[in-house]
Design a protein around this motif. Sequence first.
Motif, mmCIF file in Angstrom:
data_model
loop_
_atom_site.group_PDB
_atom_site.id
_atom_site.type_symbol
_atom_site.label_atom_id
_atom_site.label_comp_id
_atom_site.label_asym_id
_atom_site.label_seq_id
_atom_site.Cartn_x
_atom_site.Cartn_y
_atom_site.Cartn_z
ATOM 1 N N GLU A 105 1.199 -1.453 -0.244
ATOM 2 C CA GLU A 105 -0.179 -0.128 0.289
ATOM 3 C C GLU A 105 1.009 1.694 -0.108
ATOM 4 N N VAL A 106 0.760 2.020 -1.383
ATOM 5 C CA VAL A 106 1.488 2.929 -1.007
ATOM 6 C C VAL A 106 0.084 4.413 -1.227
ATOM 7 N N GLY A 107 0.976 5.647 -1.142
ATOM 8 C CA GLY A 107 -0.099 7.213 -1.072
ATOM 9 C C GLY A 107 1.047 8.017 -0.259
ATOM 10 N N LEU A 108 -1.137 8.918 0.122
ATOM 11 C CA LEU A 108 0.292 9.981 1.126
ATOM 12 C C LEU A 108 -0.890 9.958 2.598
ATOM 13 N N PRO A 109 -0.283 10.883 3.514
ATOM 14 C CA PRO A 109 -0.302 10.965 4.819
ATOM 15 C C PRO A 109 -1.812 12.084 4.695
ATOM 16 N N TYR A 110 -3.071 11.434 5.299
ATOM 17 C CA TYR A 110 -3.629 12.298 4.750
ATOM 18 C C TYR A 110 -4.555 12.101 6.486
ATOM 19 N N TYR A 111 -4.366 11.545 7.281
ATOM 20 C CA TYR A 111 -4.740 10.909 8.549
ATOM 21 C C TYR A 111 -3.626 11.792 9.761
ATOM 22 N N ALA A 112 -2.556 11.530 8.855
ATOM 23 C CA ALA A 112 -1.021 12.346 10.030
ATOM 24 C C ALA A 112 -0.982 13.491 9.629
ATOM 25 N N ARG A 113 -0.998 13.895 9.189
ATOM 26 C CA ARG A 113 -1.264 15.437 8.556
ATOM 27 C C ARG A 113 -2.430 16.362 9.096
ATOM 28 N N LEU A 114 -3.223 15.512 8.907
ATOM 29 C CA LEU A 114 -4.110 16.140 10.498
ATOM 30 C C LEU A 114 -3.847 16.631 11.698
ATOM 31 N N GLU A 115 -3.491 15.097 12.020
ATOM 32 C CA GLU A 115 -2.968 15.099 13.522
ATOM 33 C C GLU A 115 -2.010 15.995 14.218
ATOM 34 N N ALA A 116 -0.935 16.024 12.758
ATOM 35 C CA ALA A 116 -0.051 17.367 13.288
ATOM 36 C C ALA A 116 -0.492 18.115 13.127
ATOM 37 N N GLN A 117 -1.078 18.741 12.293
ATOM 38 C CA GLN A 117 -1.705 20.081 12.529
ATOM 39 C C GLN A 117 -2.473 20.496 13.959
ATOM 40 N N SER A 118 -3.588 19.211 13.763
ATOM 41 C CA SER A 118 -4.377 19.683 14.947
ATOM 42 C C SER A 118 -3.367 20.244 16.266
ATOM 43 N N LYS A 119 -2.381 19.813 16.003
ATOM 44 C CA LYS A 119 -1.237 19.963 17.651
ATOM 45 C C LYS A 119 -0.544 20.969 17.284
ATOM 46 N N GLY A 120 -0.558 21.782 15.808
ATOM 47 C CA GLY A 120 -0.278 22.478 15.547
ATOM 48 C C GLY A 120 1.530 22.958 14.924
ATOM 49 N N ARG A 121 1.583 21.729 14.639
ATOM 50 C CA ARG A 121 3.046 20.774 13.951
ATOM 51 C C ARG A 121 3.306 21.694 12.569
ATOM 52 N N SER A 122 4.240 22.461 12.109
ATOM 53 C CA SER A 122 4.649 22.408 11.169
ATOM 54 C C SER A 122 4.741 20.577 10.130
ATOM 55 N N TRP A 123 4.133 21.121 8.741
ATOM 56 C CA TRP A 123 4.135 19.458 7.873
ATOM 57 C C TRP A 123 4.728 19.559 6.238
ATOM 58 N N ASP A 124 5.685 19.438 6.271
ATOM 59 C CA ASP A 124 5.592 19.414 4.869
ATOM 60 C C ASP A 124 5.142 18.085 4.047
ATOM 61 N N ASN A 125 4.194 17.990 3.123
ATOM 62 C CA ASN A 125 3.805 17.020 2.754
ATOM 63 C C ASN A 125 5.000 16.603 1.193
ATOM 64 N N ARG A 126 5.584 17.733 0.648
ATOM 65 C CA ARG A 126 6.444 17.003 -0.222
ATOM 66 C C ARG A 126 7.287 16.101 -0.517
ATOM 67 N N PRO A 127 8.037 15.587 0.865
ATOM 68 C CA PRO A 127 8.123 14.405 0.288
ATOM 69 C C PRO A 127 7.795 12.734 0.313
ATOM 70 N N TYR A 128 6.696 13.163 0.991
ATOM 71 C CA TYR A 128 5.909 12.039 1.073
ATOM 72 C C TYR A 128 5.180 11.984 -0.999
ATOM 73 N N GLU A 129 5.001 12.963 -1.417
ATOM 74 C CA GLU A 129 4.298 13.021 -2.497
ATOM 75 C C GLU A 129 6.187 12.668 -3.694
ATOM 76 N N GLN A 130 7.337 12.853 -3.369
ATOM 77 C CA GLN A 130 8.559 12.416 -4.188
ATOM 78 C C GLN A 130 8.388 11.194 -4.097
ATOM 79 N N LEU A 131 8.024 10.280 -2.752
ATOM 80 C CA LEU A 131 8.024 8.436 -1.887
ATOM 81 C C LEU A 131 6.767 7.811 -3.326
ATOM 82 N N LEU A 132 6.199 8.919 -3.092
ATOM 83 C CA LEU A 132 4.274 8.497 -3.734
ATOM 84 C C LEU A 132 4.638 8.079 -5.447
ATOM 85 N N ASP A 133 5.471 9.216 -6.114
ATOM 86 C CA ASP A 133 6.216 9.270 -7.133
ATOM 87 C C ASP A 133 7.207 8.152 -7.912
#
Length: 272
Positions: A105-133
């Motif tokens: 299973e591959v893809g993008l971390p929707y739920y991990a990103r939501l959790e991080a953002q809900s706790k005020g942590r910064s998030w960079d999705n680009r490395p996950y997009e590069q991994l999926l690529d």
Amino acid sequence: MKTSLRQTEADFPLMDTHIHLDLYEASDQQKILADMQHSEVQSVISVSMHLASCKRNLELARQNAPMVRPAFGYHPEQALPSSAEMNELLEWMAEHSDEMLAVGEVGLPYYARLEAQSKGRSWDNRPYEQLLDQFIAFAKEHHKPVILHAVYEDADIACDLLEKHKLTRAHFHWFKGSRNTLQRMADRGYYISFTPDILYDDEIRDIASRYPEHLVMTETDGPWPFEGQFTGQMTHPRMTSAVAAAWAELRGLSLPEGRKQLYENAMRLYDL
């Protein structure tokens, strides 16, 4: 020579197109596999979390073919692998590509990103997009379907990458998203699959009522647990029977018609 799983149309078997069989306790694995010997469930596609998971799924598949067919990948809802770990995984996948049904299973971390953002942590999705690529490029190179964890706005990013690599054999498991995204996916012939929550989740039932009948399949995503009539039960591939019945009812099909459609869809996507 490829071994066909096709049976006569009168049999209308079931397929669980997305399960984490390697994550079950060994005793539960054996119970599931023993039950499958005497049930309507013909086979399962066991998806992987990381390299160790890939290796466990390969062993399960070798011991239980053709009931178990493995998919290899790296689940996005976890920390990113290092470059060395990623290279090791891709090299191993290439070495075992003849035994691999799909990348997943591959893809993008929707739920991990939501959790991080809900706790005020910064998030960079680009490395996950590069991994999926990388995984989509691998799937294209090795002529494999890709099994995707990509919901809501992440699905559009996944579609962009699929289009970039001209990969058409895509399976969005347990999909949730907008009608515009659904239309985009349907226009490109991407498949989706439904879990037992099709019996009680209105969002899923709405998607099931509108997505093209020739592009849908059944799954469980076990050992993930379900509610409603499944509360307290170990998630089992036989639950795909209830999924198929619910989908057929939503589409105004007889149960045999619904099961035949769902089975043939999975066989077509996975070239079985």
